[in-house]
Write a protein that holds these residues in place. Structure first.
Motif, mmCIF file in Angstrom:
data_model
loop_
_atom_site.group_PDB
_atom_site.id
_atom_site.type_symbol
_atom_site.label_atom_id
_atom_site.label_comp_id
_atom_site.label_asym_id
_atom_site.label_seq_id
_atom_site.Cartn_x
_atom_site.Cartn_y
_atom_site.Cartn_z
ATOM 1 N N ALA A 106 0.841 -1.207 0.000
ATOM 2 C CA ALA A 106 0.000 0.000 0.000
ATOM 3 C C ALA A 106 0.872 1.251 0.000
ATOM 4 O O ALA A 106 0.592 2.217 -0.713
ATOM 5 N N ALA A 107 1.945 1.245 0.791
ATOM 6 C CA ALA A 107 2.870 2.387 0.820
ATOM 7 C C ALA A 107 3.573 2.537 -0.526
ATOM 8 O O ALA A 107 3.762 3.659 -1.010
ATOM 9 N N ASN A 108 3.932 1.414 -1.148
ATOM 10 C CA ASN A 108 4.567 1.461 -2.465
ATOM 11 C C ASN A 108 3.633 2.099 -3.488
ATOM 12 O O ASN A 108 4.033 2.974 -4.261
ATOM 13 N N GLU A 109 2.390 1.651 -3.504
ATOM 14 C CA GLU A 109 1.399 2.194 -4.448
ATOM 15 C C GLU A 109 1.142 3.676 -4.177
ATOM 16 O O GLU A 109 0.992 4.464 -5.104
ATOM 17 N N TRP A 110 1.081 4.031 -2.899
ATOM 18 C CA TRP A 110 0.857 5.426 -2.516
ATOM 19 C C TRP A 110 1.954 6.306 -3.117
ATOM 20 O O TRP A 110 1.678 7.343 -3.712
ATOM 21 N N GLY A 111 3.188 5.886 -2.962
ATOM 22 C CA GLY A 111 4.301 6.657 -3.493
ATOM 23 C C GLY A 111 4.298 6.736 -5.011
ATOM 24 O O GLY A 111 4.491 7.804 -5.588
ATOM 25 N N ARG A 112 4.048 5.605 -5.677
ATOM 26 C CA ARG A 112 4.057 5.594 -7.141
ATOM 27 C C ARG A 112 2.921 6.408 -7.720
ATOM 28 O O ARG A 112 3.013 6.900 -8.833
ATOM 29 N N SER A 113 1.838 6.584 -6.973
ATOM 30 C CA SER A 113 0.692 7.342 -7.489
ATOM 31 C C SER A 113 0.926 8.855 -7.412
ATOM 32 O O SER A 113 0.088 9.628 -7.853
ATOM 33 N N GLY A 114 2.053 9.267 -6.825
ATOM 34 C CA GLY A 114 2.374 10.690 -6.756
ATOM 35 C C GLY A 114 1.884 11.369 -5.494
ATOM 36 O O GLY A 114 2.011 12.582 -5.348
ATOM 37 N N LYS A 115 1.328 10.597 -4.573
ATOM 38 C CA LYS A 115 0.874 11.185 -3.310
ATOM 39 C C LYS A 115 2.069 11.422 -2.396
ATOM 40 O O LYS A 115 3.101 10.768 -2.504
#
Length: 129
Positions: A106-115
Protein backbone atom coordinates in the motif's frame (compact mmCIF):
# COMPACT_ATOMS: atom_id res chain seq x y z
CA UNK A 1 10.74 9.99 -53.47
CA UNK A 2 12.95 7.17 -52.19
CA UNK A 3 15.10 9.67 -50.33
CA UNK A 4 12.00 11.25 -48.74
CA UNK A 5 10.65 7.84 -47.68
CA UNK A 6 14.07 6.90 -46.31
CA UNK A 7 14.27 10.10 -44.27
CA UNK A 8 10.82 9.51 -42.78
CA UNK A 9 11.70 5.92 -41.92
CA UNK A 10 15.01 6.93 -40.29
CA UNK A 11 13.36 9.67 -38.26
CA UNK A 12 10.74 7.21 -36.98
CA UNK A 13 13.40 4.65 -36.04
CA UNK A 14 15.51 7.28 -34.27
CA UNK A 15 12.46 8.64 -32.46
CA UNK A 16 11.51 5.20 -31.15
CA UNK A 17 15.06 4.35 -30.13
CA UNK A 18 15.46 7.68 -28.30
CA UNK A 19 12.30 6.88 -26.32
CA UNK A 20 13.87 3.55 -25.31
CA UNK A 21 17.07 5.30 -24.25
CA UNK A 22 14.98 7.68 -22.19
CA UNK A 23 13.07 4.80 -20.60
CA UNK A 24 16.29 2.96 -19.74
CA UNK A 25 17.77 6.12 -18.23
CA UNK A 26 14.65 6.73 -16.16
CA UNK A 27 14.69 3.11 -14.98
CA UNK A 28 18.33 3.37 -13.91
CA UNK A 29 17.68 6.63 -12.05
CA UNK A 30 14.56 5.13 -10.46
CA UNK A 31 16.53 2.08 -9.31
CA UNK A 32 19.09 4.44 -7.75
CA UNK A 33 16.27 6.31 -5.95
CA UNK A 34 14.98 3.03 -4.57
CA UNK A 35 18.47 1.99 -3.45
CA UNK A 36 18.95 5.34 -1.70
CA UNK A 37 15.62 5.02 0.13
CA UNK A 38 16.38 1.47 1.29
CA UNK A 39 19.89 2.53 2.39
CA UNK A 40 18.38 5.39 4.40
CA UNK A 41 15.87 2.99 5.93
CA UNK A 42 18.63 0.65 7.11
CA UNK A 43 20.74 3.56 8.38
CA UNK A 44 17.85 5.25 10.20
CA UNK A 45 16.66 2.03 11.84
CA UNK A 46 13.77 4.04 13.28
CA UNK A 47 10.66 2.35 14.65
CA UNK A 48 7.68 2.28 12.24
CA UNK A 49 9.55 4.15 9.50
CA UNK A 50 9.70 1.39 6.87
CA UNK A 51 6.41 2.40 5.21
CA UNK A 52 7.68 5.97 4.87
CA UNK A 53 10.88 4.84 3.16
CA UNK A 54 8.91 2.52 0.85
CA UNK A 55 6.60 5.38 -0.13
CA UNK A 56 9.48 7.84 -0.52
CA UNK A 57 11.56 5.52 -2.71
CA UNK A 58 8.61 4.74 -4.96
CA UNK A 59 7.63 8.42 -5.12
CA UNK A 60 11.15 9.56 -6.06
CA UNK A 61 11.49 6.83 -8.69
CA UNK A 62 8.06 7.49 -10.21
CA UNK A 63 8.89 11.19 -10.55
CA UNK A 64 11.59 10.18 -13.05
CA UNK A 65 8.95 9.08 -15.56
CA UNK A 66 7.54 5.79 -16.86
CA UNK A 67 10.92 4.05 -16.64
CA UNK A 68 11.34 5.05 -13.02
CA UNK A 69 7.83 3.93 -12.11
CA UNK A 70 8.48 0.59 -13.81
CA UNK A 71 11.77 0.14 -11.92
CA UNK A 72 10.08 1.01 -8.62
CA UNK A 73 7.37 -1.59 -9.22
CA UNK A 74 9.86 -4.30 -10.18
CA UNK A 75 12.11 -3.60 -7.19
CA UNK A 76 9.19 -3.34 -4.74
CA UNK A 77 7.66 -6.58 -5.99
CA UNK A 78 11.00 -8.39 -5.83
CA UNK A 79 11.55 -7.19 -2.27
CA UNK A 80 8.09 -8.34 -1.24
CA UNK A 81 8.59 -11.77 -2.83
CA UNK A 82 11.94 -12.21 -1.09
CA UNK A 83 10.34 -11.14 2.20
CA UNK A 84 7.72 -13.86 1.81
CA UNK A 85 10.53 -16.40 1.62
CA UNK A 86 12.30 -15.02 4.70
CA UNK A 87 8.95 -14.98 6.55
CA UNK A 88 9.15 -18.77 6.60
CA UNK A 89 12.23 -18.51 8.81
CA UNK A 90 11.25 -15.48 10.93
CA UNK A 91 7.68 -16.29 11.87
CA UNK A 92 6.37 -13.99 14.58
CA UNK A 93 8.96 -11.25 14.17
CA UNK A 94 7.77 -7.69 13.82
CA UNK A 95 7.80 -6.39 10.26
CA UNK A 96 6.97 -9.72 8.70
CA UNK A 97 3.85 -11.51 7.67
CA UNK A 98 0.89 -11.01 5.37
CA UNK A 99 -0.42 -7.86 7.08
CA UNK A 100 2.96 -6.14 6.94
CA UNK A 101 3.43 -7.18 3.32
CA UNK A 102 0.05 -5.68 2.40
CA UNK A 103 0.91 -2.47 4.26
CA UNK A 104 4.25 -2.28 2.43
CA UNK A 105 2.53 -2.69 -0.92
CA UNK A 106 0.00 0.00 0.00
CA UNK A 107 2.87 2.39 0.82
CA UNK A 108 4.57 1.46 -2.46
CA UNK A 109 1.40 2.19 -4.45
CA UNK A 110 0.86 5.43 -2.52
CA UNK A 111 4.30 6.66 -3.49
CA UNK A 112 4.06 5.59 -7.14
CA UNK A 113 0.69 7.34 -7.49
CA UNK A 114 2.37 10.69 -6.76
CA UNK A 115 0.87 11.19 -3.31
CA UNK A 116 3.00 12.75 -0.58
CA UNK A 117 5.19 10.07 1.07
CA UNK A 118 5.25 12.14 4.28
CA UNK A 119 1.82 10.66 5.00
CA UNK A 120 3.74 7.63 6.34
CA UNK A 121 6.49 9.62 8.11
CA UNK A 122 6.63 8.64 11.79
CA UNK A 123 6.82 11.43 14.34
CA UNK A 124 10.35 12.06 15.57
CA UNK A 125 12.16 10.74 12.48
CA UNK A 126 15.26 12.94 12.10
CA UNK A 127 15.08 15.65 9.44
CA UNK A 128 18.10 14.09 7.72
CA UNK A 129 15.64 11.62 6.21
Amino acid sequence: MKLFTGLIFCSLVLGVSSQWYSFIGEAAQGAWDMYRAYSDMREANYKNSDKYFHARGNYDAAQRGPGGAWAAKVISDAREHSQRVTDLFKYGDSGHGVEDSKADQAANEWGRSGKDPNHFRPPGLPDKY
